[in-house]
Design a protein around this motif. Structure first.
Motif, PDB file in Angstrom:
ATOM      1  N   GLU A 253      -2.566   9.829   5.953  1.00 11.81           N
ATOM      2  CA  GLU A 253      -1.789   8.572   5.915  1.00 11.81           C
ATOM      3  C   GLU A 253      -0.562   8.713   5.019  1.00 11.81           C
ATOM      4  OE1 GLU A 253      -5.825   5.929   5.901  1.00 11.81           O
ATOM      5  OE2 GLU A 253      -4.259   5.373   4.461  1.00 11.81           O
ATOM      6  N   GLY A 254      -0.758   9.352   3.870  1.00  9.36           N
ATOM      7  CA  GLY A 254       0.351   9.508   2.925  1.00  9.36           C
ATOM      8  C   GLY A 254       1.500  10.287   3.534  1.00  9.36           C
ATOM      9  N   GLU A 257       3.171   8.111   6.424  1.00 12.62           N
ATOM     10  CA  GLU A 257       3.957   6.948   5.982  1.00 12.62           C
ATOM     11  C   GLU A 257       5.013   7.311   4.933  1.00 12.62           C
ATOM     12  OE1 GLU A 257       3.575   4.096   7.433  1.00 12.62           O
ATOM     13  OE2 GLU A 257       1.735   4.628   8.534  1.00 12.62           O
ATOM     14  N   TYR A 259       4.563   8.442   1.847  1.00 11.02           N
ATOM     15  CA  TYR A 259       4.174   7.853   0.568  1.00 11.02           C
ATOM     16  C   TYR A 259       4.115   8.879  -0.567  1.00 11.02           C
ATOM     17  CZ  TYR A 259       2.831   3.486   2.894  1.00 11.02           C
ATOM     18  OH  TYR A 259       2.824   2.304   3.583  1.00 11.02           O
ATOM     19  N   GLU A 287       5.678   0.151  -1.727  1.00  7.42           N
ATOM     20  CA  GLU A 287       4.749   0.275  -0.580  1.00  7.42           C
ATOM     21  C   GLU A 287       3.691   1.354  -0.822  1.00  7.42           C
ATOM     22  OE1 GLU A 287       6.719   0.766   3.195  1.00  7.42           O
ATOM     23  OE2 GLU A 287       8.090  -0.857   2.629  1.00  7.42           O
ATOM     24  N   ALA A 288       4.151   2.475  -1.377  1.00  5.02           N
ATOM     25  CA  ALA A 288       3.207   3.570  -1.644  1.00  5.02           C
ATOM     26  C   ALA A 288       2.184   3.124  -2.690  1.00  5.02           C
ATOM     27  CB  ALA A 288       3.956   4.799  -2.123  1.00  5.02           C
ATOM     28  N   GLU A 290       1.146   0.048  -3.218  1.00  6.16           N
ATOM     29  CA  GLU A 290       0.173  -0.872  -2.600  1.00  6.16           C
ATOM     30  C   GLU A 290      -0.862  -0.082  -1.803  1.00  6.16           C
ATOM     31  OE1 GLU A 290       3.077  -4.731  -2.165  1.00  6.16           O
ATOM     32  OE2 GLU A 290       2.334  -3.794  -0.331  1.00  6.16           O
ATOM     33  N   TRP A 291      -0.369   0.903  -1.106  1.00  6.58           N
ATOM     34  CA  TRP A 291      -1.260   1.741  -0.278  1.00  6.58           C
ATOM     35  C   TRP A 291      -2.275   2.484  -1.158  1.00  6.58           C
ATOM     36  CZ3 TRP A 291      -0.767   7.225  -0.663  1.00  6.58           C
ATOM     37  CH2 TRP A 291      -1.618   7.938   0.189  1.00  6.58           C
ATOM     38  N   GLU A 294      -4.911   0.143  -2.731  1.00 11.83           N
ATOM     39  CA  GLU A 294      -5.958  -0.345  -1.811  1.00 11.83           C
ATOM     40  C   GLU A 294      -7.097   0.656  -1.629  1.00 11.83           C
ATOM     41  OE1 GLU A 294      -4.048  -1.451   1.803  1.00 11.83           O
ATOM     42  OE2 GLU A 294      -3.014  -3.103   0.772  1.00 11.83           O
ATOM     43  N   LYS A 295      -6.798   1.912  -1.875  1.00 11.05           N
ATOM     44  CA  LYS A 295      -7.827   2.949  -1.679  1.00 11.05           C
ATOM     45  C   LYS A 295      -9.018   2.764  -2.631  1.00 11.05           C
ATOM     46  CE  LYS A 295      -5.730   4.841   1.530  1.00 11.05           C
ATOM     47  NZ  LYS A 295      -6.171   4.256   2.766  1.00 11.05           N
TER      48      LYS A 295
END
Ligand code: GLC
Length: 673
Positions: A253-254, A257, A259, A287-288, A290-291, A294-295
């Protein structure tokens, strides 16, 4: 009064939360000069002047006589000659002894800042910053007032759950469910209270963040639950680097996106830490952040309610690029008869692999649209990694306090979490260092803090661990932690278990006071730990005291930090009540007059001093007390002494919700003699 000066085009660090109008006149308190990329602020210091602050640093409470460099460093060997540790805390206060005045300086610059506090010239304080920064000069009528003003500028300190004030056990190497259960079982069987067990990197699968090794922890959720039923919280570590591994969702994902931090070619920057090659989440990007935040939910869903963030200077074992260069250079060495120059050259090449300054200049952040070289904002990484987690907790569990602390930090992070003071050693000198760091950290708003009790590196000894605990029962974070490969140092490993048990129980007895004082300090922007001079500014000798601390409103501590000592000299700035405890039940007290005393303190004793006309609540504990949850709020007695009525403002709450101010938790309790 706070004056703000802006130079060049500073990065908005997030350290300050209060709007202050920019001052246009020069800083009256310091001289200023500018040279290429550096700004210099300086002033004379008279012989008796004292400099306080700089947070997590080496050396004494008075910082005079050395240079300190704010550039977060993953350097476990904190010898006196080091200039940087894990945090960067650019706030100091200069006390003018003759005039009895003081002023504070906060340099808001997330790159390298040098504080030469009389190293080059004994009587000159010189600060070198980058050319883009904000400087705050703070005046106030006392040392305490200056710190309070500064704390108002940077915002309220982090508030952990009450259970985080209990005793906590950690070790790098707890590698299975069975080991964790055994640690819990030993404490419970011996009646040693315990509130948390830490999970270091060995709980993960191949050191991948937000994974659990299901072979060694087959029923993680069940383990978390069972432990909680025993009053023990499990606290896993999260590292900064994300392992590069196809099909690992966090990595995939990183990358997808964008990140991760980028190298000079715009590719994801490759460094290596525990798992081998990693990318660093660009936590400076909203954004990174927040991502990544959330993990943490993955673990919270399994019942986890506390975390420690690590390796977030960020630590780099090697970068892909530098490793290639070093391997080539080493391969090119044909000399099998190296003289000292050739040998040291080779050694230097290898040592330069780790945390190399060139690497810190070779990756980039996208700070919400602005491309920034990491070197310029180096000191923000740990802060923003911790902010990522704390902001996510607000969304995931808005009404619950989650334990969170970090290794690297910058002022501003104190609103999101605490810190521990990193990889110390099982040295007596590091016990003293830990005592001296506490008030400096508190000045910067970092209240939830403590050191690795017993020492992280090297083998501890029973006497060192006892003495360290006798100090650490006063630190908000009270965690025994050690490195893999060192002597096992859970307290039940030693002969003298009864003494360890007694000392840890004293912590639980003091809990009502310590928690109340922590909360009052956090909610009123005050210091929980203070140098003695902060409370006794009229007493010249108080300014010389380097190894005693005020703890909360009522007490002073004077820990023993030398091997084989049967006691120590203590300076009393006024008449005080000396309380001596072998256990909560076995204690005596007597009034000592102002002045110097030699106080006998046996290896298994806790001694502290109560200020005149002050009291503190001491919980009366049942034999079965296992954790903070068992400390009953209505079973306590007062300790103190007064020649008039003494009162105590006692703060208490449920320890878990966030309704700190709305409820009536501040109780003025009068105590009549
Ligand atoms: C770092 C941490 C230490 C931890 C170790 C392994 O050295 O500072 O506390 O035990 O990494 O994760």
């Amino acid at each position: 009064m706070i004056y703000k000066y802006v130079y060049g085009q500073p990065v908005t660090t997030g350290a300050v939360i209060k709007e202050i109008k920019e001052s246009t006149e020069a800083i009256a308190l310091m001289e200023f000069s500018e040279k290429e990329e550096t700004l210099t602020f300086s002033c004379e210091m008279k012989e008796q002047d004292v400099v306080y602050g700089l947070g997590e640093q080496v050396r004494g409470i008075n910082k005079r006589g050395f240079s300190y460099i704010s550039y977060a460093a993953d350097d476990p060997i904190h010898t006196e000659n080091k200039h940087s540790l894990y945090g960067a805390h650019n706030f100091l206060v200069l006390y003018r002894a003759e005039e009895k005045t003081a002023f504070g300086i906060f340099v808001d610059d997330p790159g390298k800042v040098v504080f030469d506090v009389g190293e080059t010239k004994r009587n000159r304080l010189v600060i070198h910053t980058g050319k883009d920064c904000v400087v705050y000069a703070i005046e106030g009528e006392s040392l305490k007032a200056i710190v309070k003003e500064f704390r108002g500028l940077i915002g309220r300190s982090y508030i952990p759950p009450k259970w985080a004030f209990g005793y906590q056990q950690s070790r790098w190497s707890y590698g299975s469910e069975a080991e964790v259960r055994s640690v819990a079982e030993h404490h419970r069987r011996l009646g040693i209270p315990l509130d948390a067990i830490y999970l270091d990197i060995d709980y993960m699968e191949s050191y991948k963040d937000f994974t659990i090794d299901t072979e060694r922890f087959p029923d993680f959720r069940g383990l978390v639950k069972d432990m909680k039923e025993q009053g023990i919280h499990l606290v896993p570590i999260i590292d900064a680097g994300v392992k590069i591994e196809p099909d690992y969702p966090v990595y995939e994902e990183g990358v997808r996106e964008n990140y991760f931090c980028k190298d000079e070619n715009g590719e994801d920057f490759v460094a290596a830490v525990w798992p081998g090659k990693v990318h660093f989440p660009d936590v400076l990007n909203r954004e990174a952040r927040e991502w990544f935040g959330e993990k943490y939910k993955v673990l919270m869903e399994q019942g986890i309610d506390g975390f420690w963030n690590d390796m977030n200077e960020p630590a780099i074992f090697y970068s892909e690029k530098n490793l290639k260069k070093v391997l080539e250079e080493i391969a090119s060495i044909q000399d099998d008869n190296m003289d000292l120059n050739a040998f040291f050259h080779m050694q230097g090449i290898v040592e330069g692999l780790c945390n190399n300054p060139v690497d810190y200049k070779s990756f980039f952040h996208n700070m919400d649209g602005v491309k920034l070289c990491h070197d310029r904002v180096h000191n923000l990484y740990g802060f923003y990694m911790t902010r990522a987690a704390a902001e996510a907790f607000e969304k995931i569990e808005p009404d619950k306090r989650i334990l969170l602390f970090s290794r690297s930090s910058y002022i501003g992070m104190h609103r999101y979490g605490g810190i521990w003071t990193g990889d110390n050693e099982a040295w007596w000198g590091h016990l003293l260092l830990s005592i001296q760091q506490m008030p400096a950290l508190n000045m910067c708003g970092i209240l939830y803090t403590g050191s690795d009790i017993g020492g992280f590196g090297s083998d501890t000894t029973e006497d060192l661990l006892l003495r360290w605990l006798e100090f650490a029962i006063f630190t908000p974070l009270m965690r025994n932690h050690a490195a893999a490969g060192t002597r096992m140092q859970e307290v039940y490993r030693f002969e003298n278990t009864e003494s360890f048990r007694n000392i840890i129980r004293i912590r639980y007895g003091l809990l009502p006071y310590l928690y109340s004082e922590y909360m009052k300090a956090a909610l009123s922007d005050e210091m929980y730990f203070r140098p003695v001079s902060f409370d006794y500014p009229k007493d010249d000798h108080a300014f010389l005291v380097e190894d005693q601390l005020m703890v909360g409103e009522s007490i002073m501590i004077a820990p023993v930090y030398t091997q084989n000592a049967s006691g120590r000299y203590v300076y009393l700035p006024e008449e005080m009540l000396m309380v001596r405890m072998k256990s909560l039940e076995e204690r005596d007290s007597r009034v000592l007059e102002k002045g110097h005393h030699y106080v006998e303190i046996a290896l298994d004793e806790v001694v502290f001093f109560v200020k005149k006309n002050h009291v503190l609540p001491l919980a009366i504990l049942d034999e079965e007390v296992k954790s903070t949850a068992d400390v009953k709020e209505d079973q306590y007695e007062w300790v103190g002494f007064a020649d008039e009525n003494a009162g105590y403002v006692w703060y208490d709450d449920d320890g878990i919700s966030k309704d700190y101010v709305a409820k009536e938790m501040w109780k003025q309790r009068g105590v009549n003699q």
